[in-house]
Design a protein around this motif. Structure first.
Motif, PDB file in Angstrom:
ATOM      1  N   SER A 130     -33.970   4.087 -26.751  1.00  6.98           N
ATOM      2  CA  SER A 130     -33.405   3.022 -25.920  1.00  6.98           C
ATOM      3  C   SER A 130     -32.426   3.596 -24.915  1.00  6.98           C
ATOM      4  O   SER A 130     -31.968   4.741 -25.058  1.00  6.98           O
ATOM      5  CB  SER A 130     -32.706   1.979 -26.803  1.00  6.98           C
ATOM      6  OG  SER A 130     -31.661   2.566 -27.529  1.00  6.98           O
ATOM      7  N   PHE A 141     -28.019  -3.066 -24.079  1.00  3.46           N
ATOM      8  CA  PHE A 141     -29.277  -2.359 -23.850  1.00  3.46           C
ATOM      9  C   PHE A 141     -29.897  -2.756 -22.522  1.00  3.46           C
ATOM     10  O   PHE A 141     -29.945  -3.937 -22.168  1.00  3.46           O
ATOM     11  CB  PHE A 141     -30.276  -2.640 -24.987  1.00  3.46           C
ATOM     12  CG  PHE A 141     -29.829  -2.062 -26.293  1.00  3.46           C
ATOM     13  CD1 PHE A 141     -29.788  -0.678 -26.468  1.00  3.46           C
ATOM     14  CD2 PHE A 141     -29.408  -2.872 -27.330  1.00  3.46           C
ATOM     15  CE1 PHE A 141     -29.344  -0.130 -27.666  1.00  3.46           C
ATOM     16  CE2 PHE A 141     -28.963  -2.332 -28.520  1.00  3.46           C
ATOM     17  CZ  PHE A 141     -28.933  -0.956 -28.686  1.00  3.46           C
ATOM     18  N   GLN A 144     -35.713  -0.731 -23.934  1.00  2.00           N
ATOM     19  CA  GLN A 144     -36.101  -0.496 -25.324  1.00  2.00           C
ATOM     20  C   GLN A 144     -37.547  -0.024 -25.324  1.00  2.00           C
ATOM     21  O   GLN A 144     -38.429  -0.735 -24.848  1.00  2.00           O
ATOM     22  CB  GLN A 144     -35.997  -1.799 -26.151  1.00  2.00           C
ATOM     23  CG  GLN A 144     -34.588  -2.191 -26.552  1.00  2.00           C
ATOM     24  CD  GLN A 144     -34.051  -1.362 -27.716  1.00  2.00           C
ATOM     25  OE1 GLN A 144     -34.788  -0.635 -28.361  1.00  2.00           O
ATOM     26  NE2 GLN A 144     -32.759  -1.480 -27.978  1.00  2.00           N
ATOM     27  N   PHE A 155     -33.483  -4.868 -31.799  1.00  2.00           N
ATOM     28  CA  PHE A 155     -32.636  -5.089 -30.621  1.00  2.00           C
ATOM     29  C   PHE A 155     -33.495  -5.236 -29.371  1.00  2.00           C
ATOM     30  O   PHE A 155     -34.551  -4.635 -29.231  1.00  2.00           O
ATOM     31  CB  PHE A 155     -31.610  -3.977 -30.451  1.00  2.00           C
ATOM     32  CG  PHE A 155     -30.583  -4.022 -31.532  1.00  2.00           C
ATOM     33  CD1 PHE A 155     -29.831  -5.163 -31.722  1.00  2.00           C
ATOM     34  CD2 PHE A 155     -30.398  -2.949 -32.387  1.00  2.00           C
ATOM     35  CE1 PHE A 155     -28.904  -5.241 -32.738  1.00  2.00           C
ATOM     36  CE2 PHE A 155     -29.476  -3.021 -33.411  1.00  2.00           C
ATOM     37  CZ  PHE A 155     -28.723  -4.164 -33.584  1.00  2.00           C
ATOM     38  N   THR A 166     -21.933   1.620 -33.034  1.00  2.05           N
ATOM     39  CA  THR A 166     -23.141   2.203 -32.444  1.00  2.05           C
ATOM     40  C   THR A 166     -22.960   3.696 -32.170  1.00  2.05           C
ATOM     41  O   THR A 166     -21.844   4.207 -32.221  1.00  2.05           O
ATOM     42  CB  THR A 166     -23.472   1.534 -31.091  1.00  2.05           C
ATOM     43  OG1 THR A 166     -22.465   1.914 -30.147  1.00  2.05           O
ATOM     44  CG2 THR A 166     -23.526   0.021 -31.215  1.00  2.05           C
ATOM     45  N   ALA A 167     -24.072   4.355 -31.819  1.00  4.06           N
ATOM     46  CA  ALA A 167     -23.991   5.751 -31.397  1.00  4.06           C
ATOM     47  C   ALA A 167     -23.510   5.900 -29.949  1.00  4.06           C
ATOM     48  O   ALA A 167     -22.697   6.774 -29.660  1.00  4.06           O
ATOM     49  CB  ALA A 167     -25.347   6.429 -31.607  1.00  4.06           C
ATOM     50  N   PRO A 168     -23.956   5.065 -29.002  1.00  7.62           N
ATOM     51  CA  PRO A 168     -23.468   5.248 -27.629  1.00  7.62           C
ATOM     52  C   PRO A 168     -21.997   4.892 -27.455  1.00  7.62           C
ATOM     53  O   PRO A 168     -21.331   5.420 -26.557  1.00  7.62           O
ATOM     54  CB  PRO A 168     -24.317   4.281 -26.791  1.00  7.62           C
ATOM     55  CG  PRO A 168     -25.389   3.778 -27.668  1.00  7.62           C
ATOM     56  CD  PRO A 168     -25.007   4.032 -29.083  1.00  7.62           C
ATOM     57  N   ASP A 229     -24.940   7.311 -35.133  1.00  4.13           N
ATOM     58  CA  ASP A 229     -24.706   6.039 -35.817  1.00  4.13           C
ATOM     59  C   ASP A 229     -25.342   6.211 -37.188  1.00  4.13           C
ATOM     60  O   ASP A 229     -26.562   6.247 -37.305  1.00  4.13           O
ATOM     61  CB  ASP A 229     -25.356   4.913 -35.005  1.00  4.13           C
ATOM     62  CG  ASP A 229     -25.546   3.612 -35.797  1.00  4.13           C
ATOM     63  OD1 ASP A 229     -25.164   3.572 -36.984  1.00  4.13           O
ATOM     64  OD2 ASP A 229     -26.091   2.655 -35.216  1.00  4.13           O
ATOM     65  N   ILE A 233     -24.506  -0.379 -38.325  1.00  5.42           N
ATOM     66  CA  ILE A 233     -24.904  -1.764 -38.061  1.00  5.42           C
ATOM     67  C   ILE A 233     -25.478  -2.392 -39.315  1.00  5.42           C
ATOM     68  O   ILE A 233     -25.139  -3.508 -39.682  1.00  5.42           O
ATOM     69  CB  ILE A 233     -25.934  -1.819 -36.915  1.00  5.42           C
ATOM     70  CG1 ILE A 233     -25.282  -1.342 -35.620  1.00  5.42           C
ATOM     71  CG2 ILE A 233     -26.509  -3.230 -36.752  1.00  5.42           C
ATOM     72  CD1 ILE A 233     -26.239  -1.062 -34.501  1.00  5.42           C
ATOM     73  N   LEU A 237     -30.282   1.908 -40.899  1.00  6.35           N
ATOM     74  CA  LEU A 237     -30.461   2.128 -39.454  1.00  6.35           C
ATOM     75  C   LEU A 237     -29.613   3.309 -38.976  1.00  6.35           C
ATOM     76  O   LEU A 237     -28.397   3.313 -39.144  1.00  6.35           O
ATOM     77  CB  LEU A 237     -30.066   0.854 -38.699  1.00  6.35           C
ATOM     78  CG  LEU A 237     -30.066   0.900 -37.168  1.00  6.35           C
ATOM     79  CD1 LEU A 237     -31.409   1.315 -36.612  1.00  6.35           C
ATOM     80  CD2 LEU A 237     -29.681  -0.465 -36.612  1.00  6.35           C
ATOM     81  N   ALA A 239     -29.031   6.363 -35.674  1.00  5.01           N
ATOM     82  CA  ALA A 239     -29.309   6.639 -34.259  1.00  5.01           C
ATOM     83  C   ALA A 239     -28.518   7.848 -33.793  1.00  5.01           C
ATOM     84  O   ALA A 239     -27.457   8.160 -34.347  1.00  5.01           O
ATOM     85  CB  ALA A 239     -28.946   5.417 -33.405  1.00  5.01           C
ATOM     86  N   ASN A 257     -30.766   6.902 -26.424  1.00  7.12           N
ATOM     87  CA  ASN A 257     -30.649   6.863 -27.887  1.00  7.12           C
ATOM     88  C   ASN A 257     -32.008   7.023 -28.555  1.00  7.12           C
ATOM     89  O   ASN A 257     -32.988   6.444 -28.103  1.00  7.12           O
ATOM     90  CB  ASN A 257     -30.099   5.504 -28.343  1.00  7.12           C
ATOM     91  CG  ASN A 257     -29.012   4.991 -27.420  1.00  7.12           C
ATOM     92  OD1 ASN A 257     -28.006   5.664 -27.234  1.00  7.12           O
ATOM     93  ND2 ASN A 257     -29.223   3.836 -26.808  1.00  7.12           N
ATOM     94  N   VAL A 259     -33.612   6.174 -32.203  1.00 10.53           N
ATOM     95  CA  VAL A 259     -33.259   5.293 -33.315  1.00 10.53           C
ATOM     96  C   VAL A 259     -34.324   5.397 -34.402  1.00 10.53           C
ATOM     97  O   VAL A 259     -35.514   5.412 -34.090  1.00 10.53           O
ATOM     98  CB  VAL A 259     -33.188   3.821 -32.840  1.00 10.53           C
ATOM     99  CG1 VAL A 259     -32.468   2.962 -33.856  1.00 10.53           C
ATOM    100  CG2 VAL A 259     -32.513   3.734 -31.486  1.00 10.53           C
TER     101      VAL A 259
HETATM  102  C1  PHB Z   1     -31.220   0.686 -30.686  1.00  6.88           C
HETATM  103  O1  PHB Z   1     -31.680   1.071 -29.603  1.00  6.88           O
HETATM  104  O2  PHB Z   1     -31.815  -0.181 -31.344  1.00  6.88           O
HETATM  105  C2  PHB Z   1     -29.957   1.290 -31.189  1.00  6.88           C
HETATM  106  C3  PHB Z   1     -29.305   2.259 -30.436  1.00  6.88           C
HETATM  107  C4  PHB Z   1     -28.125   2.804 -30.905  1.00  6.88           C
HETATM  108  C5  PHB Z   1     -27.605   2.395 -32.128  1.00  6.88           C
HETATM  109  C6  PHB Z   1     -28.259   1.428 -32.867  1.00  6.88           C
HETATM  110  C7  PHB Z   1     -29.441   0.868 -32.399  1.00  6.88           C
HETATM  111  O3  PHB Z   1     -26.472   2.935 -32.589  1.00  6.88           O
END
Ligand code: PHB
Length: 553
Positions: A130, A141, A144, A155, A166-168, A229, A233, A237, A239, A257, A259
């Motif tokens: 993403s 976002f 995706q 997402f 989140t990671a970003p 990540d 969340i 999950l 990322a 990202n 994921v």
């Molecule tokens: C996602 O693209 O669904 C996504 C990206 C980063 C995250 C979690 C989900 O930390």
């Protein structure tokens, strides 16, 4: 003698007793010049989006705190713009509202430049990829590339997530100033369970221990150039994210990202095995950004809002002109028109400068538009994606076509259907099997004699009008007929549907009993409505698929 009313004054009478000046969720005192009907209309669009695209009028009343008569007038106005439709009593977001998010994404230009690389990486890794931008202390976002799996990620483009989960997020926070951190702490204190982020599950300390660690993660992201990540969340999950910088300014413009979920990769695994490939892809993205040709803006749109006066005449006080006019302001932004002056906005919309200025002031208050540092131009913010985009970005062609087929079938009182060419069903089918179609949507009428074909049914393409339209057996006039070839008594007429590139991807038809209409009747009586319906479906499809693929089935 009463002074001449301006359109804005005229809308003042849409206030119902008890309406709050500003819906609670849009709280914060608006500047004196803000356009109240526009604030309320935006509140309705946001509540609908948060609810997944559908709310009853009474639920909208509760969610916005507005009086029922106000909700009804807003709904009528949005319906007239095509932004919502009524399904029974429910108010439902409709694809034309995606024009607002499209304006932001086109102006941003990143999807046009980077989506293909993200899609390639997703194919290569067989993982979801993403792109996200910073939205204050959240991430939103803008693309995706999702894998279709039994265990799939949910997402959508436009979803807003709290940065710290989140990671970003830590990558964007490396740019935060002290006021940004103060704002973030205040938000966390005011909303400890992330209730303001409907796209994520509520926060529970036990499942998200690392969210307390955001300051440390952000510092690490600054030195490492990536962030993880690890189930922040939701359990399972994971990322990994890398910042994408604009080579000209060095600023982080978005994050890319990868994921996955823990049964495929742990977070450490993602870092060790997939991060190098993600970094290569980001290097290629940055090269693409540096080589992107400067946009030569085409002629700006002009007089977009002229239709609003006609609508006001037609619908009277049920049409809130200042809401419709205000919304057109968002749609004048786009590719090559990312930063516009007040004069440019006024010209493109056809609104008086004072009216355009009040709309921009309103949007700035709502965080949808931001003045550039020199204050001479305005740009759209990622928050524009909160106006209807996420639920609609996951639509399919059958879903999008259904209300149009329903209206068509009701209008001509005949059976309407949508079909695509079917994939061969089993590998054991003969070498070149006769082509088949598959029915993907239909709208029936209460006739005794009508086709008994259900969604999912496969039929031989060559003996149906739908199949002939799909196989380009259409006449130069653009339609295909079938006369009792499939079954005696069944007569039908079909037209093809085209995607944004002009390719035929599906067909719609009307079917009747031979005793009711001759073939000539089908052409004279049914073709005009069928063609109009095809135009409406294609228009929705082209808007919806501008930045995200819309599956044909
Ligand atoms: C996602 O693209 O669904 C996504 C990206 C980063 C995250 C979690 C989900 O930390």
């Amino acid at each position: 003698m009463p002074a001449t009313k301006t359109p804005l004054d005229a809308d003042a009478d849409t206030d119902a007793p008890g309406d709050p000046a500003v819906p609670p969720a849009e709280a914060g005192t608006p500047p004196a010049e803000a356009v109240t009907p526009l604030i309320r209309g935006i509140a309705v669009l946001r509540r609908l989006t948060e609810a997944g695209g559908t709310l009853s009028p009474s639920a909208l009343e509760r969610a916005t705190g507005l009086a029922r008569s106000t909700v009804d007038r807003i709904t009528t106005t949005l319906q007239h713009m095509g932004y919502v439709r009524l399904d029974g009593r429910d108010v439902v977001l409709a694809p034309p509202v995606m024009a607002l998010g499209n304006a932001y994404l086109a102006a941003l230009r990143l999807p046009a430049l980077l989506d293909a690389r993200a899609d390639e990486l997703a194919d290569e890794l067989d993982e979801s990829v993403s792109l996200a931008v910073a939205d204050r202390d959240g991430i939103r976002f803008i693309h995706q590339a999702t894998r279709r799996r039994a265990m799939s990620l949910s997402f959508r483009i436009g979803d807003l997530l709290p940065a710290e989960r989140t990671a970003p997020g830590p990558l964007f926070a490396t740019d935060w100033t002290e006021p940004d951190w103060t704002h973030w702490r205040a938000r966390r204190a005011a909303d400890p369970e992330d209730g303001e982020f409907p796209a994520v599950p509520r926060r529970h300390r036990t499942t998200t221990p690392e969210s307390e660690d955001f300051v440390r993660r952000s510092a690490l992201a600054g030195t490492d150039g990536y962030a993880l990540d690890d189930q922040l969340i939701e359990p399972g999950l994971v990322a990994v994210s890398v910042p994408v910088r604009d080579p000209a300014t060095g600023r982080v413009v978005c994050a890319a990202n990868v994921v996955s979920h823990t049964s495929r990769h742990t977070a450490a695994d993602l870092r060790d095995t997939l991060l190098p490939r993600l970094r290569e892809a980001v290097t290629a993205m940055e090269r693409d950004l540096s080589e992107a040709p400067r946009l030569i803006p085409g002629p700006p749109p002009s007089d977009l809002a002229t239709w609003t006066t006609a609508s006001k005449h037609e619908l009277g006080r049920d049409f809130i002109e200042s809401l419709a006019r205000g919304l057109t302001v968002l749609t004048v932004f786009g590719e090559g028109r990312a930063a516009l002056t007040l004069t440019e906005v006024a010209k493109a919309t056809g609104l008086a400068r004072a009216t355009a200025r009040r709309a921009l002031i309103t949007y700035a208050h709502l965080g949808l538009v931001t003045p550039t540092p020199d204050a001479h131009t305005f740009t759209l913010t990622p928050r524009v994606l909160s106006l209807g985009f996420p639920p609609l970005s996951r639509t399919t062609l059958p879903h999008l076509a259904e209300p149009h087929l329903r209206a068509l079938a009701d209008g001509v009182e005949e059976w309407a259907g949508l079909a695509v060419l079917a994939e061969p069903s089993t590998p054991s089918e003969p070498e070149s099997p006769a082509p088949m179609i598959q029915l993907t949507a239909r709208a029936t009428t209460p006739r005794v004699l009508s086709p008994d074909i259900t969604v999912g049914a496969r039929l031989p393409a060559r003996s149906t009008s739908l199949g002939r339209a799909l196989l380009s057996e259409v006449t130069p006039q653009g339609y295909a007929l079938a006369d009792e070839e499939l079954e005696s008594g069944l007569r039908s007429i079909a037209v093809p549907l085209h995607d944004r590139t002009g390719r035929v991807i599906a067909a719609i038809n009307l079917s009747t009993h031979a005793a009711r209409r001759t073939l000539a009747d089908c052409v004279t009586d049914l073709l005009p409505a069928l063609t109009t319906t095809a135009t409406h479906i294609e228009s929705d499809l082209h808007t919806a698929s501008r930045f995200t693929p819309i599956p044909p089935t």
